[in-house]
Design a protein around this motif. Structure first.
Motif, PDB file in Angstrom:
ATOM      1  N   ASP A 128       0.834  -1.212   0.000  1.00  0.00           N
ATOM      2  CA  ASP A 128       0.000   0.000   0.000  1.00  0.00           C
ATOM      3  C   ASP A 128       0.864   1.256   0.000  1.00  0.00           C
ATOM      4  OD1 ASP A 128      -2.340  -1.423  -0.043  1.00  0.00           O
ATOM      5  OD2 ASP A 128      -2.637  -1.367   2.147  1.00  0.00           O
ATOM      6  N   GLU A 129       1.922   1.225   0.794  1.00  0.00           N
ATOM      7  CA  GLU A 129       2.824   2.382   0.833  1.00  0.00           C
ATOM      8  C   GLU A 129       3.542   2.566  -0.490  1.00  0.00           C
ATOM      9  OE1 GLU A 129       4.423   2.900   5.328  1.00  0.00           O
ATOM     10  OE2 GLU A 129       4.900   0.967   4.398  1.00  0.00           O
ATOM     11  N   LEU A 130       3.899   1.450  -1.139  1.00  0.00           N
ATOM     12  CA  LEU A 130       4.558   1.547  -2.439  1.00  0.00           C
ATOM     13  C   LEU A 130       3.628   2.187  -3.464  1.00  0.00           C
ATOM     14  CD1 LEU A 130       6.346  -1.941  -2.729  1.00  0.00           C
ATOM     15  CD2 LEU A 130       7.286   0.215  -1.895  1.00  0.00           C
ATOM     16  N   TRP A 131       2.374   1.766  -3.477  1.00  0.00           N
ATOM     17  CA  TRP A 131       1.427   2.324  -4.443  1.00  0.00           C
ATOM     18  C   TRP A 131       1.110   3.784  -4.136  1.00  0.00           C
ATOM     19  CZ3 TRP A 131       0.723   0.488  -8.999  1.00  0.00           C
ATOM     20  CH2 TRP A 131       0.847  -0.872  -9.235  1.00  0.00           C
ATOM     21  N   GLN A 132       1.094   4.160  -2.861  1.00  0.00           N
ATOM     22  CA  GLN A 132       0.867   5.569  -2.514  1.00  0.00           C
ATOM     23  C   GLN A 132       2.003   6.437  -3.053  1.00  0.00           C
ATOM     24  OE1 GLN A 132       0.367   5.802   1.747  1.00  0.00           O
ATOM     25  NE2 GLN A 132      -1.494   4.536   1.740  1.00  0.00           N
ATOM     26  N   ALA A 133       3.247   5.956  -2.920  1.00  0.00           N
ATOM     27  CA  ALA A 133       4.389   6.708  -3.447  1.00  0.00           C
ATOM     28  C   ALA A 133       4.317   6.790  -4.964  1.00  0.00           C
ATOM     29  CB  ALA A 133       5.698   6.057  -2.997  1.00  0.00           C
ATOM     30  N   LEU A 134       3.929   5.685  -5.610  1.00  0.00           N
ATOM     31  CA  LEU A 134       3.795   5.693  -7.066  1.00  0.00           C
ATOM     32  C   LEU A 134       2.686   6.637  -7.512  1.00  0.00           C
ATOM     33  CD1 LEU A 134       4.202   1.856  -7.723  1.00  0.00           C
ATOM     34  CD2 LEU A 134       5.826   3.647  -8.376  1.00  0.00           C
ATOM     35  N   ASP A 135       1.587   6.666  -6.770  1.00  0.00           N
ATOM     36  CA  ASP A 135       0.507   7.589  -7.091  1.00  0.00           C
ATOM     37  C   ASP A 135       0.989   9.034  -7.016  1.00  0.00           C
ATOM     38  OD1 ASP A 135      -1.454   5.734  -7.621  1.00  0.00           O
ATOM     39  OD2 ASP A 135      -2.146   5.618  -5.539  1.00  0.00           O
ATOM     40  N   ALA A 136       1.735   9.349  -5.942  1.00  0.00           N
ATOM     41  CA  ALA A 136       2.203  10.714  -5.743  1.00  0.00           C
ATOM     42  C   ALA A 136       3.165  11.140  -6.844  1.00  0.00           C
ATOM     43  CB  ALA A 136       2.891  10.845  -4.381  1.00  0.00           C
ATOM     44  N   ALA A 137       3.910  10.197  -7.395  1.00  0.00           N
ATOM     45  CA  ALA A 137       4.851  10.498  -8.468  1.00  0.00           C
ATOM     46  C   ALA A 137       4.230  10.315  -9.847  1.00  0.00           C
ATOM     47  CB  ALA A 137       6.082   9.605  -8.341  1.00  0.00           C
ATOM     48  N   ASN A 138       2.934  10.067  -9.878  1.00  0.00           N
ATOM     49  CA  ASN A 138       2.214   9.830 -11.132  1.00  0.00           C
ATOM     50  C   ASN A 138       2.825   8.668 -11.910  1.00  0.00           C
ATOM     51  OD1 ASN A 138       0.129  10.397 -12.976  1.00  0.00           O
ATOM     52  ND2 ASN A 138       1.500  11.608 -14.261  1.00  0.00           N
ATOM     53  N   ALA A 139       3.266   7.646 -11.187  1.00  0.00           N
ATOM     54  CA  ALA A 139       3.860   6.473 -11.824  1.00  0.00           C
ATOM     55  C   ALA A 139       2.937   5.266 -11.769  1.00  0.00           C
ATOM     56  CB  ALA A 139       5.187   6.129 -11.150  1.00  0.00           C
ATOM     57  N   SER A 140       1.883   5.320 -10.948  1.00  0.00           N
ATOM     58  CA  SER A 140       1.014   4.153 -10.793  1.00  0.00           C
ATOM     59  C   SER A 140       0.283   3.754 -12.077  1.00  0.00           C
ATOM     60  CB  SER A 140       0.006   4.381  -9.664  1.00  0.00           C
ATOM     61  OG  SER A 140      -0.776   5.527  -9.921  1.00  0.00           O
ATOM     62  N   PRO A 141      -0.113   4.714 -12.963  1.00  0.00           N
ATOM     63  CA  PRO A 141      -0.806   4.284 -14.181  1.00  0.00           C
ATOM     64  C   PRO A 141       0.034   3.335 -15.044  1.00  0.00           C
ATOM     65  CG  PRO A 141      -1.177   6.619 -13.810  1.00  0.00           C
ATOM     66  CD  PRO A 141      -0.145   6.185 -12.814  1.00  0.00           C
ATOM     67  N   PHE A 142       1.303   3.683 -15.295  1.00  0.00           N
ATOM     68  CA  PHE A 142       2.081   2.818 -16.185  1.00  0.00           C
ATOM     69  C   PHE A 142       2.538   1.547 -15.464  1.00  0.00           C
ATOM     70  CE2 PHE A 142       5.942   4.902 -14.474  1.00  0.00           C
ATOM     71  CZ  PHE A 142       6.832   3.835 -14.433  1.00  0.00           C
ATOM     72  N   VAL A 143       2.767   1.616 -14.147  1.00  0.00           N
ATOM     73  CA  VAL A 143       3.173   0.417 -13.412  1.00  0.00           C
ATOM     74  C   VAL A 143       2.036  -0.594 -13.368  1.00  0.00           C
ATOM     75  CG1 VAL A 143       3.887  -0.491 -11.168  1.00  0.00           C
ATOM     76  CG2 VAL A 143       4.892   1.629 -12.023  1.00  0.00           C
ATOM     77  N   SER A 144       0.826  -0.126 -13.178  1.00  0.00           N
ATOM     78  CA  SER A 144      -0.325  -1.031 -13.100  1.00  0.00           C
ATOM     79  C   SER A 144      -0.600  -1.706 -14.439  1.00  0.00           C
ATOM     80  CB  SER A 144      -1.563  -0.266 -12.628  1.00  0.00           C
ATOM     81  OG  SER A 144      -1.889   0.773 -13.542  1.00  0.00           O
ATOM     82  N   GLU A 145      -0.140  -1.094 -15.529  1.00  0.00           N
ATOM     83  CA  GLU A 145      -0.363  -1.676 -16.852  1.00  0.00           C
ATOM     84  C   GLU A 145       0.721  -2.701 -17.224  1.00  0.00           C
ATOM     85  OE1 GLU A 145      -0.594   1.545 -19.560  1.00  0.00           O
ATOM     86  OE2 GLU A 145      -2.524   2.293 -18.803  1.00  0.00           O
ATOM     87  N   LEU A 146       1.808  -2.735 -16.471  1.00  0.00           N
ATOM     88  CA  LEU A 146       2.859  -3.712 -16.753  1.00  0.00           C
ATOM     89  C   LEU A 146       2.360  -5.115 -16.413  1.00  0.00           C
ATOM     90  CD1 LEU A 146       5.937  -1.796 -15.257  1.00  0.00           C
ATOM     91  CD2 LEU A 146       5.393  -2.120 -17.683  1.00  0.00           C
TER      92      LEU A 146
END
Length: 583
Positions: A439-457
């Protein structure tokens, strides 16, 4: 202490295994004496006295001794290898740990290929010294002593004749160790240069292909490879002359022994032909360890050179106060630069009298042309380097006196190069916080706007990024690096062009995240895109290692100085959709 002595000194960490190897070496050596004794018995007793009844028992004793000796050799080989591998593992681990603890100027002065050569080539060369020195050297010495003792017991004169060539063998070996070492040194250095060239070519393969410089790089590699060939041939030529000469001198001893033994036997000065037969059999056991010890000369010579290169790093001064030093109870984030002077090369200053005060929670931006000293200031803040002159203070404490571990644990640093290790995204993020939850990893990715492309991998967080993160785009790598800094949640942030490789919309989203992150934290930001520093509490314009202007965005524009000129220069591009970027 010589490199060889230091190598062997390391075996004391495993006394039980060392004693076990020694006991097995002594046991197998004692059994070497049985076949010569049985040979003498065959000639003098069984044949000489016609004792046919002793043939089978004598044969069984000899064969049994040979079989038992080989069994002990097998056990000794396994035990010695396990022993040697533990010692080498400790050495390899110690060397890697030391390399990690070295200051950055250590790496500035050496190529990656040279360091890799010391770990990959020199440590195995030291390994040969340990395994051959203990297994072959120790057992060989014991075997020689035992056989020589056996010979002296039966006939002193014949023994001295047999050993007459040995001083010449010793002289040749000594000359080799003295004059062969420089050849091994040149070979090791040539190999390190070749590794450095290969490492650079692999790291820059995209540039090589982009500029079609494959022929030029092939020529460069071929020249380095030819240097390795030439240096190795110098070593081989020395070996080709030395060791056959040693074998010739040593083996001549058996001919001299046969000649003198026959003379004394015919003269009646030798009691029986069985002694000559026993000496012939014993000579094989004597020459075998002598041959091994002679060949150990080149192993020890090469190992001594490698040991010197390895111990050169182990003895070097590591980064001061890496784990020691001051550890203040509280981190406020007040930073003071007092007349800082610094450069990476002596006599070539980068910073020339930089003075600045940053209050806790402020955001300080550095702008200016390439080479003006912006990144250097951040390198000083992390304790990677220390100023030549002046003082750098954090909450009133000199940075050079602080524990580097404590300082860096309280600092988040996003560098120009968004480096990712060749492992999963998860492991790359966990560098900042090893116990972080998903959860903490995804929160950091969200804040860096990285979660969209990571979730698509396909593998999400378990996606392997490739060497240096090459399986991701530049913007994706940068967002992962920012997410890593966000996950760390440090009280001081250092951002060196943290958004240089992202598009305008992504930059806007990341800037919002960074603005929230910078709240209540001291932040130092380097940017070529002037739009990214408008909200900074203080903007410093660096030119040639000096702060030419300082102030807020609006204040600097009102002054109409260099910052305003730079801003105005880019405004036309901005109106056409470009990002204001300082060239």
């Amino acid at each position: 202490m010589s490199p060889l002595a230091r190598i062997f000194k390391r075996v004391h960490h495993y006394p039980a295994m060392a004693l076990g190897v020694l006991a097995l070496a002594i046991g197998s050596t004692v059994l070497v004496l049985v076949p010569p004794l049985m040979t003498k018995r065959f000639i003098d007793v069984i044949i000489g006295e016609g004792r046919q009844d002793l043939i089978w028992s004598t044969m069984l004793i000899a064969v049994g001794a040979i079989a038992l000796r080989q069994l002990l050799v097998m056990v000794r080989t396994v035990l010695n290898t396990a022993f040697e591998q533990r010692v080498v593992h400790d050495l390899r681990r110690e060397l890697f740990d030391k390399i990690q603890r070295m200051p950055l100027n250590f790496f500035d002065k050496r190529t990656s290929g040279d360091i890799m050569s010391r770990v990959g080539n020199d440590v195995p060369a030291m390994e040969k010294v340990i395994i051959q020195g203990i297994d072959q050297g120790l057992s060989g010495i014991i075997q020689i002593v035992a056989i020589v003792g056996f010979m002296l017991y039966h006939h002193v004169g014949l023994t001295l004749v047999t050993l007459a060539p040995m001083p010449v063998v010793g002289l040749i070996t000594w000359l080799y160790s003295k004059y062969g070492a420089p050849r091994y040194t040149r070979a090791a250095e040539a190999s390190a240069d070749l590794n450095a060239t290969l490492h650079d070519s692999l790291a820059g393969i995209r540039q090589i292909k982009a500029y079609t410089t494959e022929p030029e790089k092939l020529l460069e590699f071929s020249e380095k490879s030819d240097e390795v060939r030439a240096s190795q041939m110098h070593v081989v030529k020395a070996n080709a002359i030395t060791w056959p000469s040693v074998s010739f001198v040593a083996e001549s001893g058996i001919v001299i022994m046969l000649a003198m033994g026959s003379w004394w036997l015919l003269d009646g000065k030798l009691e029986s032909f069985g002694i000559i037969g026993a000496f012939l059999f014993a000579w094989g056991y004597l020459f075998e360890p002598i041959s091994r010890l002679s060949s150990l000369g080149k192993t020890f010579t090469g190992g001594a050179v490698s040991g010197k290169r390895v111990f050169e790093i182990l003895d070097d001064q590591e980064e001061p106060n890496l784990t020691g030093g001051e550890r203040p109870d509280q981190f406020n984030g007040e930073v003071t630069f007092e007349n800082l002077h610094f450069g990476y090369t002596e006599g070539e200053p980068i910073l020339r009298g930089v003075s600045l005060e940053a209050s806790a929670g402020q955001t300080i931006a550095f702008v200016g042309p390439t080479g003006s000293g912006k990144s250097t200031l951040l390198n000083l803040l992390t304790g990677f380097y220390h100023p030549w002159e002046g003082r750098l203070l954090l909450d009133g404490h000199a940075v050079k006196n602080l524990s580097k571990e404590w300082l860096r644990d309280h600092t988040g640093y996003v560098t120009q190069e968004s480096f990712l290790f060749n492992t999963t995204l998860r492991q790359n993020l966990l560098l900042a916080k090893p116990d972080a939850t998903d959860d903490e990893l995804w929160q950091a990715l969200d804040a860096a706007n990285a979660s969209p492309f990571v979730s698509e991998l396909p593998d999400g967080l378990d996606t392997v990024t490739g060497e240096r993160g090459t399986k991701l785009s530049g913007g994706q790598r940068q967002r992962i690096s920012i997410a890593r800094a966000l996950l760390k949640n440090p009280p001081m942030l250092l951002l060196d062009e943290a958004t240089s490789a992202v598009d305008n919309e992504t930059e806007r989203l990341i800037q919002e995240a960074l603005q929230n992150l910078r709240a209540q934290r001291t932040s130092f930001v380097i940017a070529h895109r002037l739009t990214t520093v408008q909200e900074a509490d203080l903007i410093c314009v660096l030119v040639d290692g000096r702060i030419k202007e300082r102030g807020t965005h609006d204040g600097l524009l009102a002054k109409g100085g260099l910052y305003a000129e730079l801003w105005g220069t880019r405004s036309e591009d901005n109106q056409s959709g470009s990002t204001k970027r300082l060239k």
